[in-house]
Write an enzyme that holds these catalytic residues in place. Structure first.
Site, PDB file in Angstrom:
ATOM      1  N   ASP A 287      35.513  38.973  45.024  1.00 28.65           N
ATOM      2  CA  ASP A 287      35.528  37.573  44.599  1.00 28.65           C
ATOM      3  C   ASP A 287      34.169  37.273  43.964  1.00 28.65           C
ATOM      4  O   ASP A 287      33.203  37.016  44.671  1.00 28.65           O
ATOM      5  CB  ASP A 287      35.762  36.704  45.842  1.00 28.65           C
ATOM      6  N   ASP A 426      46.583  23.174  44.406  1.00 30.16           N
ATOM      7  CA  ASP A 426      45.535  24.029  44.969  1.00 30.16           C
ATOM      8  C   ASP A 426      45.334  23.654  46.452  1.00 30.16           C
ATOM      9  O   ASP A 426      46.047  22.800  46.998  1.00 30.16           O
ATOM     10  CB  ASP A 426      44.257  23.855  44.119  1.00 30.16           C
ATOM     11  N   ASP A 540      45.798  33.456  46.421  1.00 31.34           N
ATOM     12  CA  ASP A 540      44.424  33.483  45.929  1.00 31.34           C
ATOM     13  C   ASP A 540      43.560  34.176  46.994  1.00 31.34           C
ATOM     14  O   ASP A 540      44.029  34.442  48.112  1.00 31.34           O
ATOM     15  CB  ASP A 540      44.001  32.016  45.736  1.00 31.34           C
ATOM     16  N   ARG A 600      45.519  36.886  42.747  1.00 28.43           N
ATOM     17  CA  ARG A 600      44.229  37.124  42.109  1.00 28.43           C
ATOM     18  C   ARG A 600      43.815  38.593  42.255  1.00 28.43           C
ATOM     19  O   ARG A 600      43.289  39.193  41.339  1.00 28.43           O
ATOM     20  CB  ARG A 600      43.151  36.204  42.688  1.00 28.43           C
ATOM     21  N   ASP A 616      37.873  33.249  38.075  1.00 26.08           N
ATOM     22  CA  ASP A 616      37.020  32.085  37.788  1.00 26.08           C
ATOM     23  C   ASP A 616      36.158  32.285  36.552  1.00 26.08           C
ATOM     24  O   ASP A 616      34.969  32.588  36.642  1.00 26.08           O
ATOM     25  CB  ASP A 616      36.142  31.797  39.012  1.00 26.08           C
ATOM     26  N   HIS A 674      43.935  25.592  34.086  1.00 24.56           N
ATOM     27  CA  HIS A 674      43.434  25.384  35.451  1.00 24.56           C
ATOM     28  C   HIS A 674      41.957  24.998  35.386  1.00 24.56           C
ATOM     29  O   HIS A 674      41.273  25.316  34.408  1.00 24.56           O
ATOM     30  CB  HIS A 674      43.616  26.667  36.275  1.00 24.56           C
TER      31      HIS A 674
END
Ligand code: NOJ
Length: 954
Positions: A287, A426, A540, A600, A616, A674
């Site tokens: 991440d 979300d 996610d 993700r 992201d 998004h």
């Protein structure tokens, strides 16, 4: 060992809200990953030894085959033999007594599989990656039979050489394939027509850390314990990594191994090349907030599939390993002295290094791009047909606040005539980040809200993350805890605890099949309160992201089901979560409908469970540009259903950037807007004019072309071919396009040249390849290839071109969503090629069920030649039709072709004779566009999509 959870959480959260560069120090370099460093150093020493096959800059001697590297590993004398369909050899290091068992086997379509591990390992190595990735868990691969293998052994230059010639089902184009193994040092070469294509250990980088007992006293640094920042990895099994060089002879370009924010053609990571990275490409799902562009750092997903390409052939390698893996890339030129002159042979030499597991490598001989994908699809199931709505426009943000907010998005979309299919929720919709619950104040009647959306033809997606809040009052945690479903601490004694959005959390262990099934059951309509059949899921944070863990993930010594360390399975975790979710959604109805799940994290095989996105990104022009090579690399590696956050996740795009992002995003296979919680609202209507109109036009273009997209998905599901394609995939002989990653193809017929610069006056260079006509999709202006043109695009313009020779199916009635288009008539666009011909396909099914598996589909081959357009059933259509097919055709009986537009006809024609089911009728042709002969329109030929028909122009 972990730092204080709260402190670290605070640090991570501050990253989450600020738009700033990645915190590099959170993530390891190769030098900080002890096994990577050991292998890289070893490779450097080998490369410096005299007689190394290549000098990197071109001063070396000898082609790979005859090369003698300084590798200390050789085949044990007399150990080579054929056991059933497998060639077995023992290999050992000159200084140790631990023989490695190598197994080389041959698959029906030409793939060679090479496996290695200790002949008698001290403890089992993790070998289940194949179970989770390969078809039928790898149990029923179509191996060539013993009688198809011819083994001959000779001696060359004092060393034994074993050659297996084998036959394949790929057909004549494959040429004669053979595998040659030299004994001293060992190397393996896959040859086509006696020319090396892929070579293993030709550079001598192979190094295998056999399992061993912990020595008494001092142990070498980083082998039995390793510390990174404040975390210490206890490494109870000691060193168990391995590395191998894989060289692609004759190639200058390699692609794939997503996910990295780097160019499509992978850059050198060693060898001193200009513009080289100093780190290998890393595959370790992480991440990474605000990731950097042009960087080989690991990101959220890992697919260890690489393709190599030259004008002569395409080959590939699948390195089937789910542990942390690093890949060095070097572009080399090897000089060979021929009988008359010295020749420079390019090669890309890659060096793969994995921390744990068995070595399991698949070599794909190609030789064409479709052959490589056929070979990959023989091993790994490809992207299944998605739900039709999933190809539409998705509107997301962190967060839509409450039911009124969600419904107002729906209303505004309608008010502004913007087609969309899905609105997303979300993490804030939950009761305190307890997934499978709702915040009752903001979402008092979620099912009614979904019903209202569904009545308008829309769906809802909600995020369900893998961390489970540690709260005895929370049913999901309590049940999982009672059943022992959580990932365990390193000593196996307790549940691992870490920090994520809900605070103190535990993680379900999906390697336990009961736990995976149980998670799937949570999606039952009766179980997940407030869910309906029009609710779908977003997974996610499943790398997994652990805010206070090493590199924001799990400690490698944690224990999974079966006693496996997290180290061995890390890159599989996200995929198994994605799988459990997809299975759960599929099981919630009977008969089953197709699930939709966005993930993700991913690994090779994740394409079976749904879509992925690039995480992201940021609202800037550089990230807009970077999305293209990222999505192309994913497509090259079989992750077809990929997208990037339209608009950029972090930061606030201005109206111009947002407009350009929509104009590119409508060409992503997965198309979702998004934004981060701290950004300003940016729904298209907030941009004002002319931006709203331009964005709406781009989205409408997506919907118009949905039949083409759906047909492409059908092809991908069967052939594995990318949906969005690098130019070299479509033009494999055009060397100048091998590194192109700005312009790309959507399927075989559409070329997209995105505008990624704020200045509209700055022209975009568009290369129109081949001796072919290309047509601007909006104006139908024709470009005669080969041609390079600088084209300026006003803010309302997308630079999108149809390739001459293509037939593209569209639906042109304006609807609010994809599901409302199911019975709409089609318009066919025939873009006439240089030779006066064109062809294309149309695939249609019900868009939601699995009935197509029983034949309930219509699939047509469309062709145009000599002014005659013909629709025939595809070769996959059963004849006579199956009952399911007949029933579906009946259901679609009223769906017709309402228009045919022929673009690029040279002679003006006046009439069309339409023949269908023995009937014949004639209509007048209309013309549109400035040039009379440019665009001829057959208005309402009214032929049925399921029927055979022809239209003859005269
Ligand atoms: C991280 C994801 O990448 C992002 O898309 C999402 O909005 C946040 N998590 C919050 O769930």
């Amino acid at each position: 060992m972990r730092v204080s959870g709260l402190l670290h959480l605070a640090a991570v959260l501050s990253l989450a809200v600020a738009v700033e560069a990645v915190k590099r120090e959170d993530f390891k370099t190769c030098e900080q990953s002890a096994f990577c460093l050991r292998h890289r150093r070893f490779a450097e020493e080998i490369a410096q030894a005299p007689g190394w096959p290549s000098g990197g800059g071109g001063s070396g001697s000898g082609s790979g085959l005859s090369a003698r590297s300084a590798s200390p590993y050789s085949v044990v004398d007399g150990s080579v033999r054929l056991e059933q369909h497998t060639l077995v050899a023992l290999v050992s290091h000159k200084d140790d007594q631990v023989p490695l068992r190598f197994e080389v086997s041959f698959l029906a379509s030409g793939t060679v599989r090479v496996r290695a591990q200790e002949e008698e390992p001290l403890a089992p190595r993790f070998d289940d990656t194949q179970r989770y990735t390969l078809r039928d868990e790898g149990r029923a691969l179509p191996y060539a039979l013993l009688e198809d293998l011819r083994l001959t052994s000779t001696t060359a230059g004092g060393a034994a050489v074993h050659t297996v010639n084998y036959t394949t089902t790929t057909g004549d184009g494959a040429g004669a394939l053979s595998v040659r193994i030299t004994e001293r040092p060992w190397s393996l070469t896959l040859l086509r027509n006696d020319k090396p294509a892929i070579q293993l250990n030709s550079r001598g980088f192979f190094r295998f850390e056999h399992l061993r007992s912990k020595p008494d006293g001092d142990v070498p640094d980083g082998e039995w314990e390793e510390t990174f920042r404040t975390w210490t990895d206890s490494k109870p099994r000691g060193p168990e990594s391995f590395g191998l060089d894989v060289s692609f002879a004759g190639c200058q370009h390699v692609y794939g191994i997503p996910e990295h924010a780097s160019p499509l053609s992978l850059k050198s990571t060693r060898g001193g090349a200009k513009d080289a990275y100093d780190q290998p490409y890393r595959l370790y799902n992480l991440d990474v907030f605000e990731y950097e562009i042009d960087n080989p750092m690991a990101l959220y997903g890992s697919v260890p599939l690489m393709l190599a390409h030259s004008a002569e052939a395409t080959t590939g390698v699948l390195w089937l390993n789910a542990a942390e893996t690093w890949v060095d890339v070097a572009h080399e030129k090897t000089s060979t002295i021929g009988s008359l002159f010295r020749r420079e042979e390019p090669a890309v030499v890659t060096h793969w290094i994995s921390e744990a597991g068995v070595m399991d490598v698949f070599l794909f001989p190609g030789p064409g791009v479709p052959d490589v994908y056929k070979q990959y699809a023989e091993l790994v199931e490809q992207t299944p047909l998605p739900r039709d709505f999933a190809l539409g426009h998705h509107q997301s943000r962190w967060n839509y606040l409450d039911e009124a907010d969600v419904l107002s998005i729906n209303d505004r979309m309608h008010e502004h005539d913007i087609p969309y299919d899905v609105v997303w929720l979300d993490i804030e919709y939950t009761d305190g980040k307890r997934y499978f619950t709702w915040d009752a104040a903001k979402f008092p009647a979620p099912a009614a809200m979904q019903d209202r959306l569904a009545r308008d033809g829309h769906q809802l997606v909600v995020v369900i993350d893998p961390h489970i809040k540690r709260d005895p009052e929370y049913r999901v945690w309590a049940e999982a805890n009672d059943r022992g479903f959580f990932v365990k601490t390193a000593d196996g004694a307790g549940n691992f605890q870490g920090w994520c959005w809900p605070g103190d959390s535990a993680w379900i262990d999906y390697f336990n099949p009961d736990a995976a099934r149980w998670l799937g059951e949570q999606y039952g309509l009766a179980k997940f309160n407030g869910s309906t059949a029009s609710l779908f899921v977003w997974n996610d944070m499943n790398e997994p992201s652990v805010f206070n863990g090493p590199e924001i993930s799990m400690d490698k010594d944690l224990q999974h089901h079966g006693g496996w360390e997290h180290r061995a399975v890390h890159n599989l975790y996200g995929m198994l979560y994605h799988q459990a979710t997809a299975n759960g959604l599929r099981a919630r109805q009977s008969p089953a409908l197709r699930p939709f799940v966005l993930s993700r994290a991913y690994f090779a095989g994740s394409q079976r469970y749904g879509a992925i996105w690039t995480g992201d990104n940021a609202a800037d022009w550089a990230h807009l540009r970077a999305s293209v090579p990222m999505i192309l690399s994913n497509n090259v590696a079989g992750m077809h259903f990929a997208g990037a956050d339209v608009g950029g996740f972090f930061g606030n795009p201005d109206a111009k950037l947002l407009t350009r992002w929509y104009q590119l995003g409508v060409w992503y296979p997965f198309f979702r807007a998004h934004a981060h919680i701290d950004t300003k609202r940016r729904e298209p209507w907030l941009m004002g004019e002319p931006y709203l109109t331009h964005i709406r036009d781009a989205i409408r273009e997506r919907y118009r072309l949905l039949p083409y997209w759906y047909t492409l998905f059908r092809e991908a599901s069967l052939t594995g071919m990318p949906l969005v394609r690098p130019m070299w995939v479509e033009f494999p002989g055009e060397k100048s396009l091998f590194a192109e990653d700005k312009t790309f193809m959507v399927g075989p017929a559409i070329m997209v040249a995105p505008v990624t610069d704020p200045d509209p006056m700055l022209p975009v260079e568009v290369v129109f390849p081949l001796q072919e006509n290309w047509y601007d999709m909006k104006t139908h202006e024709m470009y005669n290839g080969p041609l390079t043109r600088q084209i300026s695009a006003g803010l309302g313009d997308m630079l999108v071109f149809a390739r001459g020779g293509s037939i593209i199916p569209t639906r042109e009635r304006r609807r609010r969503s994809a599901t409302l288009m199911r019975r709409d008539p089609f318009t066919l666009y025939v873009y006439v090629g240089r030779t006066g011909t064109a062809s294309g396909k149309l695939y249609v099914d019900d868009g939601e069920s699995y009935d197509y598996e029983g034949g309930a589909f219509i699939e047509r081959e469309l062709s145009f030649a000599k002014a005659r357009l013909v629709s025939r059933p595809s070769a996959r259509t059963a004849s006579p039709p199956s009952a399911a097919q007949a029933a579906f055709s009946k259901r679609m009986a009223a769906v017709r072709i309402e228009r045919v537009v022929v673009v690029g006809l040279r002679n003006p024609l006046t009439r069309a004779t339409i023949r269908e089911n023995g009937d014949e009728r004639t209509v007048e042709l209309g013309y549109r566009g400035a040039k009379v002969d440019a665009e001829c329109v057959i208005r309402d030929p009214a032929v049925r999509i399921g029927n055979d028909w022809e239209i003859v122009l005269s």
